[in-house]
Motif scaffolding. Structure first.
Motif, PDB file in Angstrom:
ATOM      1  N   LEU A 242      -1.778   9.640  20.568  1.00  0.00           N
ATOM      2  CA  LEU A 242      -0.524   9.211  20.229  1.00  0.00           C
ATOM      3  C   LEU A 242       0.276   7.641  21.011  1.00  0.00           C
ATOM      4  O   LEU A 242       0.697   7.746  21.186  1.00  0.00           O
TER       5      LEU A 242
ATOM      6  N   ARG B 236       1.466   4.317  21.921  1.00  0.00           N
ATOM      7  CA  ARG B 236       2.630   3.928  22.663  1.00  0.00           C
ATOM      8  C   ARG B 236       2.893   3.153  23.822  1.00  0.00           C
ATOM      9  O   ARG B 236       3.843   2.762  23.429  1.00  0.00           O
TER      10      ARG B 236
ATOM     11  N   VAL C 176       0.788   5.641  13.024  1.00  0.00           N
ATOM     12  CA  VAL C 176       1.160   4.547  13.933  1.00  0.00           C
ATOM     13  C   VAL C 176       1.098   3.712  12.528  1.00  0.00           C
ATOM     14  O   VAL C 176       1.612   2.730  13.313  1.00  0.00           O
TER      15      VAL C 176
END
Length: 216
Positions: free
Chosen positions: A40, A44, A69
């Motif tokens: 994640l 990002r 997400v």
């Protein structure tokens, strides 16, 4: 150019995907992660076009990563990697919001088709997945018992079969141990299993767990 992030706790799986993908002139591997949490962060930071995400990893699962997400409205399209073979594919995975669904036994050609299709914003279902969904529709069956679980219940189930104590699950999901215990009781009742070993077996049968020896 299609920028990709690989998220899988099995290095061998990531290596196999990387070897296939990096030979393509229109594909670039931007990063790799062995956990969904790290995956994640990479998504990002790097904002890849596509992320290949294993459904079951230590800590946060691929389902939770996908949902985060989607909630964050990030531009990365997710391809979930499952171990579905001839088992009923849980529609809960479709509900998570990923665009692509591949099995770990997919061919190199299928992997490339899926990546290019999902990168263009179109959905890709592995033939094994599509077949099981079609069969479930035809026979009126809901498909998988896991379809009855909420996303949070499924998340707790995945952590339970990893042998995580309720307190640790609570910490990782920002829930009290009592709330986690309630989720555990509820999901066990829905799935009609009495212990975590039975839960792990059921998850294996339905393509949510690689092998029964992952308990503990």
């Amino acid at each position: 150019m299609i920028n990709i992030v690989l998220v899988d706790d099995h290095e061998l799986v990531r290596t196999g995907f990387r070897m296939i993908l990096q030979q393509q002139p229109d594909v670039r591997i931007k990063g790799e992660a062995g956990t969904a949490e790290e995956g994640l962060r990479l998504i990002r930071t790097l904002a890849p076009d596509v992320a290949l995400v294993d459904v079951h990893m230590p800590g946060m699962s691929g389902i939770e990563l996908t949902e985060r997400v989607i909630r964050a409205k990030l531009n990365t399209h997710i391809i979930i990697i499952t171990v579905v073979d001839d088992a009923r594919f849980p529609k809960r995975l479709l509900d998570a919001g990923a665009l692509g669904y591949l099995t770990k036994g997919c061919s190199a050609d299928e992997l490339l088709v899926a990546v290019r299709q999902v990168a263009s914003g179109r959905r890709y279902l592995a033939p094994a997945v599509a077949q099981q969904l079609a069969l479930a529709t035809l026979d009126g069956n809901s498909g998988s018992p896991f379809d009855a679980l909420s996303s949070r219940e499924l998340e707790v189930a995945m952590m339970l079969v990893r042998g995580k104590p309720l307190t640790v699950i609570g910490d990782q999901l920002s829930l009290s141990p009592k709330t986690v215990s309630t989720y555990k009781q509820r999901l066990m009742e829905k799935l009609q299993v009495e212990h975590v070993i039975g839960l792990a077996h059921l998850m294996t049968v339905h393509g949510l767990l690689d092998a029964p020896n992952q308990v503990g």
